[in-house]
Design an enzyme around this catalytic site. Structure first.
Site, PDB file in Angstrom:
ATOM      1  CG  ASP A  26      -2.072   0.967   1.085  1.00 59.62           C
ATOM      2  OD1 ASP A  26      -2.406   1.359  -0.059  1.00 59.62           O
ATOM      3  OD2 ASP A  26      -2.633   1.366   2.128  1.00 59.62           O
ATOM      4  N   GLY A  27       0.314   2.336  -0.544  1.00 56.71           N
ATOM      5  CA  GLY A  27       0.994   3.632  -0.492  1.00 56.71           C
ATOM      6  C   GLY A  27       1.571   4.104  -1.823  1.00 56.71           C
ATOM      7  CG  ASN A  28       1.936   1.497  -5.241  1.00 59.56           C
ATOM      8  OD1 ASN A  28       2.871   1.295  -4.481  1.00 59.56           O
ATOM      9  ND2 ASN A  28       1.424   0.563  -6.021  1.00 59.56           N
ATOM     10  CD1 TRP A  31       7.408   6.535  -2.812  1.00 56.61           C
ATOM     11  CD2 TRP A  31       6.813   6.945  -4.931  1.00 56.61           C
ATOM     12  NE1 TRP A  31       8.562   6.642  -3.567  1.00 56.61           N
ATOM     13  CE2 TRP A  31       8.222   6.896  -4.858  1.00 56.61           C
ATOM     14  CE3 TRP A  31       6.203   7.189  -6.164  1.00 56.61           C
ATOM     15  CZ2 TRP A  31       9.041   7.080  -5.983  1.00 56.61           C
ATOM     16  CZ3 TRP A  31       7.007   7.379  -7.273  1.00 56.61           C
ATOM     17  CH2 TRP A  31       8.414   7.325  -7.175  1.00 56.61           C
ATOM     18  CG  HIS A  43      -0.482   2.338  -9.275  1.00 53.54           C
ATOM     19  ND1 HIS A  43      -0.641   1.939  -7.965  1.00 53.54           N
ATOM     20  CD2 HIS A  43      -1.569   3.100  -9.568  1.00 53.54           C
ATOM     21  CE1 HIS A  43      -1.780   2.440  -7.493  1.00 53.54           C
ATOM     22  NE2 HIS A  43      -2.363   3.149  -8.448  1.00 53.54           N
ATOM     23  CB  SER A  71      -8.694  -5.364  -2.811  1.00 57.19           C
ATOM     24  OG  SER A  71      -9.374  -4.145  -3.023  1.00 57.19           O
ATOM     25  NE  ARG A  77      -7.679   2.087  -5.314  1.00 54.18           N
ATOM     26  CZ  ARG A  77      -6.454   2.143  -4.849  1.00 54.18           C
ATOM     27  NH1 ARG A  77      -5.454   2.467  -5.650  1.00 54.18           N
ATOM     28  NH2 ARG A  77      -6.202   1.878  -3.583  1.00 54.18           N
ATOM     29  CG  LEU A 137       9.541 -17.128  -3.578  1.00 54.16           C
ATOM     30  CD1 LEU A 137       9.301 -17.116  -2.075  1.00 54.16           C
ATOM     31  CD2 LEU A 137      10.084 -15.764  -3.991  1.00 54.16           C
ATOM     32  NE  ARG A 200      -7.772   0.823   5.511  1.00 54.77           N
ATOM     33  CZ  ARG A 200      -7.725   2.164   5.670  1.00 54.77           C
ATOM     34  NH1 ARG A 200      -8.009   2.715   6.838  1.00 54.77           N
ATOM     35  NH2 ARG A 200      -7.402   2.945   4.663  1.00 54.77           N
ATOM     36  CB  SER A 202      -7.672  -3.660   3.116  1.00 49.91           C
ATOM     37  OG  SER A 202      -7.439  -2.424   3.766  1.00 49.91           O
ATOM     38  CD  GLU A 213       3.462 -13.170  15.751  1.00 55.64           C
ATOM     39  OE1 GLU A 213       3.340 -12.008  16.195  1.00 55.64           O
ATOM     40  OE2 GLU A 213       3.077 -14.190  16.361  1.00 55.64           O
TER      41      GLU A 213
END
Ligand code: IPE
Ligand code: IPE
Ligand code: MG
Length: 254
Positions: A26-28, A31, A43, A71, A77, A137, A200, A202, A213
């Site tokens: 989050d925060g693109n 930023w 993004h 999401s 949006r 991975l 949160r 979301s 955690e």
């Protein structure tokens, strides 16, 4: 299906490096705005951070990395932003899958993918197929994903497979349902990270976060780098994972 422990049925062995890290990137937008750039520039920069963190997780021995990319509520949006996000997803798949393959990374994409345009769906299917045999991975991208959607689709899938359970619902248990979750192939996350300052969930992995955690950082996703990942893992290491037991019991068990 899932050969993994369930945090409510069993207690996993403690490890220094989390086996499964799940991140809300989050925060693109903020930023970009803080640099007087359009949100979409954030993004685009966020895609670079994904590359860095996938690599860093693989090097640290994380086995599963799960990234929340879009999401089920992000359709709310502006259409223009949604369309840029879709184009970025397409170009990232076009450019990065070969590298993922080279690096031994298995790609998975989970969410209600039927909502995406055919070209994107095709690229997703190709990327999953091409990297399916990799084992270093597992990178899961959650796209048009919602934790509530996941629980509902799991229930629908379980009942479609075993319709008789509708008449004996008391036979339904956690194990049965969790085997139908979109990420039944992965253990529950050990460490959840949310960048961007909000504290949160979301509608991310609601079921699977039962004993995960939680780590929240103000760093915006495009600035989240290997050092920030190490700080999150260091914080994880200080946690005492009790899974409902007392501290004394935890001390006795190691
Ligand atoms: C996360 O960054 C990316 C997506 C949700 C697709 P945001 O776009 O939510 O950035 P902020 O929270 O508005 O800063
Ligand atoms: C969560 O971020 C979803 C993703 C990062 C993909 P949001 O920016 O959509 O979350 P809210 O709206 O602030 O809760
Ligand atoms: Mg946001």
């Amino acid at each position: 299906m899932t050969g993994f422990f369930s945090s409510t049925a069993d207690v996993p062995a403690p490890r220094d490096v989390p086996r499964h890290v799940a991140i809300i990137m989050d925060g693109n937008g903020r930023w970009a705005t803080s640099r007087h750039l359009p949100r979409v520039a954030g993004h685009a920069k966020g895609v670079e951070a994904v590359r860095t963190i996938v690599d860093a997780c693989a090097r640290r021995g994380v086995e599963y990395l799960t990234l929340f990319a879009f999401s089920s509520e992000n359709w709310r949006r502006p259409a223009e932003e949604v369309s840029v996000l879709m184009r970025l997803f397409i170009s990232a798949l076009e450019r990065e899958v070969a590298q993922l393959f080279e690096n031994g990374i298995r790609l998975q994409v989970v969410g209600e993918l039927s909502a995406f345009e055919p070209r994107l769906r095709q690229l997703i299917a190709n990327g999953i197929q091409r990297t399916a045999a990799n084992t270093r991975l597992t990178l899961t991208v959650c796209a048009n994903y919602g934790g509530r959607w996941d629980i509902i689709q799991a229930m629908q899938s379980l009942l479609a497979e075993r319709p008789e359970l509708a008449r004996t619902p008391e036979l339904i248990d956690e194990k049965m349902l969790s085997a139908h979750l979109a990420m039944a192939y992965a253990p529950e996350p050990d460490l959840f990270i949310r960048t961007g300052g909000e504290q949160r969930v979301s509608n991310f992995l609601l079921w699977q976060l039962a004993y995960t955690e939680l780590h929240f950082t103000d760093t915006y996703w495009p600035d989240f780098d290997a050092g920030a990942l190490d700080r999150a893992i260091a914080s994880y290491r200080t946690r005492e994972r009790r899974f409902g037991r007392t501290s004394a019991q935890v001390a006795d068990s190691v």
